[in-house]
Design an enzyme around this catalytic site. Structure first.
Site, mmCIF file in Angstrom:
data_model
loop_
_atom_site.group_PDB
_atom_site.id
_atom_site.type_symbol
_atom_site.label_atom_id
_atom_site.label_comp_id
_atom_site.label_asym_id
_atom_site.label_seq_id
_atom_site.Cartn_x
_atom_site.Cartn_y
_atom_site.Cartn_z
ATOM 1 N N LYS A 48 0.826 -1.191 0.000
ATOM 2 C CA LYS A 48 0.000 0.000 0.000
ATOM 3 C C LYS A 48 0.872 1.257 0.000
ATOM 4 C CE LYS A 48 -2.875 -2.420 3.315
ATOM 5 N NZ LYS A 48 -3.198 -2.460 4.752
ATOM 6 N N GLU A 104 7.491 2.227 -6.387
ATOM 7 C CA GLU A 104 7.627 1.855 -4.980
ATOM 8 C C GLU A 104 7.753 3.103 -4.115
ATOM 9 O OE1 GLU A 104 7.241 0.174 -2.574
ATOM 10 O OE2 GLU A 104 8.306 -1.717 -2.480
ATOM 11 N N ASP A 105 7.446 2.939 -2.844
ATOM 12 C CA ASP A 105 7.613 4.062 -1.919
ATOM 13 C C ASP A 105 9.073 4.244 -1.513
ATOM 14 O OD1 ASP A 105 7.588 1.652 -0.522
ATOM 15 O OD2 ASP A 105 6.196 2.309 1.025
ATOM 16 N N ASP A 108 14.770 -0.247 0.510
ATOM 17 C CA ASP A 108 15.536 -0.362 1.750
ATOM 18 C C ASP A 108 16.556 -1.484 1.554
ATOM 19 O OD1 ASP A 108 16.083 0.107 4.474
ATOM 20 O OD2 ASP A 108 14.569 -1.302 5.137
ATOM 21 N N LYS A 136 17.125 4.244 0.313
ATOM 22 C CA LYS A 136 17.954 4.181 1.536
ATOM 23 C C LYS A 136 19.132 3.266 1.239
ATOM 24 C CE LYS A 136 14.994 3.808 5.440
ATOM 25 N NZ LYS A 136 14.444 2.908 6.494
ATOM 26 N N PHE A 157 13.933 5.568 10.127
ATOM 27 C CA PHE A 157 12.612 5.050 9.769
ATOM 28 C C PHE A 157 11.656 6.206 9.538
ATOM 29 C CE2 PHE A 157 8.563 2.927 10.035
ATOM 30 C CZ PHE A 157 8.815 1.794 9.277
ATOM 31 N N ASP A 164 4.074 3.814 6.173
ATOM 32 C CA ASP A 164 3.443 3.553 7.467
ATOM 33 C C ASP A 164 4.403 3.041 8.516
ATOM 34 O OD1 ASP A 164 3.832 0.923 6.220
ATOM 35 O OD2 ASP A 164 2.618 0.161 7.865
HETATM 36 P P1 IMP Z 1 13.008 -3.747 1.229
HETATM 37 O O1 IMP Z 1 12.509 -5.044 0.694
HETATM 38 O O2 IMP Z 1 13.823 -3.922 2.468
HETATM 39 O O3 IMP Z 1 13.687 -2.882 0.223
HETATM 40 O O4 IMP Z 1 11.765 -3.026 1.827
HETATM 41 C C1 IMP Z 1 10.960 -2.207 1.149
HETATM 42 C C2 IMP Z 1 9.663 -2.011 1.907
HETATM 43 O O5 IMP Z 1 9.877 -1.868 3.306
HETATM 44 C C3 IMP Z 1 9.043 -0.722 1.464
HETATM 45 O O6 IMP Z 1 8.168 -0.941 0.390
HETATM 46 C C4 IMP Z 1 8.340 -0.253 2.720
HETATM 47 O O7 IMP Z 1 7.033 -0.775 2.747
HETATM 48 C C5 IMP Z 1 9.119 -0.832 3.862
HETATM 49 N N1 IMP Z 1 10.032 0.170 4.461
HETATM 50 C C6 IMP Z 1 11.374 0.208 4.386
HETATM 51 N N2 IMP Z 1 11.888 1.266 5.034
HETATM 52 C C7 IMP Z 1 10.822 1.942 5.520
HETATM 53 C C8 IMP Z 1 10.689 3.166 6.282
HETATM 54 O O8 IMP Z 1 11.642 3.880 6.643
HETATM 55 N N3 IMP Z 1 9.402 3.527 6.587
HETATM 56 C C9 IMP Z 1 8.308 2.806 6.219
HETATM 57 N N4 IMP Z 1 8.396 1.671 5.508
HETATM 58 C C10 IMP Z 1 9.633 1.239 5.169
HETATM 59 MG MG MG Z 2 6.024 -0.875 0.568
#
Ligand code: IMP
Ligand code: MG
Length: 185
Positions: A48, A104-105, A108, A136, A157, A164
């Site tokens: 979302k 994507e938002d 990470d 990030k 974060f 969220d």
């Molecule tokens: P990844 O698979 O670790 O790259 O994670 C990506 C997902 O983790 C994003 O789509 C977010 O939903 C969540 N996420 C990662 N960092 C944050 C943050 O700082 N705030 C909120 N959601 C995060």
């Molecule tokens: Mg996400």
């Protein structure tokens, strides 16, 4: 009487105001418009977290395009990725032969997008680009090329503008650093 709840009190600081977000999203929309001339891309919103960014971004793109939605789950009620990615909602239509932009938002660890990229390439997309609002890079585990990103952020974060913590704060119009006391509780 009920106590008044102010979401901004849970923030350590505001990282990007709604004006800064709007300016960055307009610039990205112009870049995509330019890069995809003559094409009709399929833009995939990752639910979302990307919804707010997605709705603003597509309206800054002056091209014929189609929209799709996908949902994956990896986080749960934590600020760290579980490392396990699960497909929760799939596309409604085939993307075979299409130019695809994943929206994507935040990137990470990179695990979510790595999983999605493999899945979408195996379905015959002719090109695949990744557009993220936030990047990030300090926390990257999976190697990943991000094609479009609005802001590179430090390892904190963040919430708001779709992002969220425990499903809350998505409706904040700005992006803020969540106060650690909230997730230490
Ligand atoms: P990844 O698979 O670790 O790259 O994670 C990506 C997902 O983790 C994003 O789509 C977010 O939903 C969540 N996420 C990662 N960092 C944050 C943050 O700082 N705030 C909120 N959601 C995060
Ligand atoms: Mg996400």
């Amino acid at each position: 009487m009920k106590e008044k709840r102010d979401l901004y009190q849970d923030l350590e600081s505001i990282l990007y105001s709604k004006e800064q977000l709007s300016e960055a999203v307009s610039e990205l929309g112009a870049r995509i418009t330019n890069d995809f001339q003559g094409k009709t891309p399929v833009m995939i919103c990752i639910l979302k977290g990307a919804t707010v960014f997605f709705c603003d971004l597509i309206r800054q793109i002056n091209l014929p395009l189609e929209i799709e939605f996908m949902a994956v789950s990896s986080y749960g009620a934590s600020t760290k990725s579980s490392g396990e990615v699960r497909l929760v909602k799939d596309l409604d239509r085939s993307i075979h032969g299409r130019d695809v932009i994943i929206v994507e938002d935040i990137v990470d660890s990179g695990m979510t997008l790595n999983f999605l990229k493999k899945s979408l390439i195996s379905r015959g997309a002719v090109s695949l680009r990744i557009a993220t609002l936030l990047d990030k890079p300090a926390r990257r585990v999976a190697p990943l090329t991000v094609d479009y990103s609005c802001f590179e952020i430090p390892d904190a974060f963040v919430v708001g503008y779709g992002l969220d913590y425990n499903e809350v704060y998505r409706n904040l119009p700005d992006i803020g650093i969540l106060s650690p006391r909230i997730y230490a509780e």
